[in-house]
Design a protein around this motif. Structure first.
Motif, PDB file in Angstrom:
ATOM      1  N   ASP A 160      38.755 -32.888   5.234  1.00  0.00           N
ATOM      2  CA  ASP A 160      38.734 -33.838   4.096  1.00  0.00           C
ATOM      3  C   ASP A 160      37.414 -34.446   3.809  1.00  0.00           C
ATOM      4  O   ASP A 160      36.985 -34.683   2.543  1.00  0.00           O
ATOM      5  CB  ASP A 160      39.686 -34.934   4.327  1.00  0.00           C
ATOM      6  CG  ASP A 160      41.254 -34.422   4.253  1.00  0.00           C
ATOM      7  OD1 ASP A 160      41.554 -33.254   3.570  1.00  0.00           O
ATOM      8  OD2 ASP A 160      42.154 -35.231   4.572  1.00  0.00           O
ATOM      9  N   SER A 180      35.221 -33.997   0.502  1.00  0.00           N
ATOM     10  CA  SER A 180      34.574 -35.113  -0.413  1.00  0.00           C
ATOM     11  C   SER A 180      33.190 -34.978  -0.785  1.00  0.00           C
ATOM     12  O   SER A 180      32.481 -35.596  -1.479  1.00  0.00           O
ATOM     13  CB  SER A 180      34.972 -36.392   0.243  1.00  0.00           C
ATOM     14  OG  SER A 180      34.206 -36.565   1.365  1.00  0.00           O
ATOM     15  N   GLU A 181      32.320 -34.354   0.401  1.00  0.00           N
ATOM     16  CA  GLU A 181      31.001 -34.007   0.253  1.00  0.00           C
ATOM     17  C   GLU A 181      30.731 -32.848  -0.488  1.00  0.00           C
ATOM     18  O   GLU A 181      29.469 -32.347  -0.508  1.00  0.00           O
ATOM     19  CB  GLU A 181      30.162 -34.087   1.554  1.00  0.00           C
ATOM     20  CG  GLU A 181      30.501 -35.558   2.278  1.00  0.00           C
ATOM     21  CD  GLU A 181      29.799 -35.376   3.848  1.00  0.00           C
ATOM     22  OE1 GLU A 181      29.544 -34.367   4.333  1.00  0.00           O
ATOM     23  OE2 GLU A 181      30.365 -36.469   4.531  1.00  0.00           O
TER      24      GLU A 181
END
Length: 167
Positions: free
Chosen positions: A90, A94-95
């Motif tokens: 996750d 997100s990066e």
């Protein structure tokens, strides 16, 4: 005070079970393997740091490159808890280093795929790792390393068999 410590040590020694020579050798092997795992993780962290990663994140990125694997499959392949891999995935998502894709085999278990940015970061790590591995590997013959890997693989198979059997 000194007598009390010696008495405690004596009690500990008395309660220590006897092992066979092979049991002692395996215990020494296990302790060495655990220490090696710590050193390898630290080295992996150093190798991954220039790419802004850690050993754990590196492992998930490398698994994502294979493609076609869910978080649960990656966790099994790495011998890690699914929840921990999910948290890492996750964060990586997100990066922008991985992306989730639909899984035709399972509606809820998304597949993990490496993005272009993830591949670039992984490439930086792998260049560093190649030089590191070549340098350490030069201290051994390939036969020595293959024999060590074979013993470790057999131990893992035995432990996995014990876990599956509930032992």
């Amino acid at each position: 005070m000194m007598d009390e410590i010696q008495n405690r040590q004596h009690v500990v020694k008395q309660n220590r079970p006897e092992r066979t020579i092979e049991g002692d050798a395996f215990s020494a092997f296990a302790i060495t393997a655990l220490r090696l795992a710590g050193h390898l993780t630290a080295a992996g962290d150093r190798l991954a740091k220039p790419a802004g990663q850690t050993s754990a994140r590196w492992q998930v990125l490398a698994a994502a490159r294979r493609g076609g694997m869910s978080v649960a499959q990656i966790a099994r392949a790495l011998g890690l808890a699914r929840q921990g891999v999910q948290r890492l995935a996750d964060v990586l998502e997100s990066e922008g280093l991985i992306a989730y894709a639909d899984n035709p085999q399972h509606q809820r278990a998304k597949l993990v795929r490496l993005t272009e940015e993830g591949a670039a970061r992984l490439g930086v790590i792998e260049v560093a790792q190649a030089g590191w591995a070549d340098g350490l590997g030069a201290a051994f013959t390939s036969a020595e390393l293959d024999a060590a890997r074979s013993v470790m693989a057999r131990v893992m198979e035995m432990l996995e068999g014990n876990e599956a059997a509930g032992g």
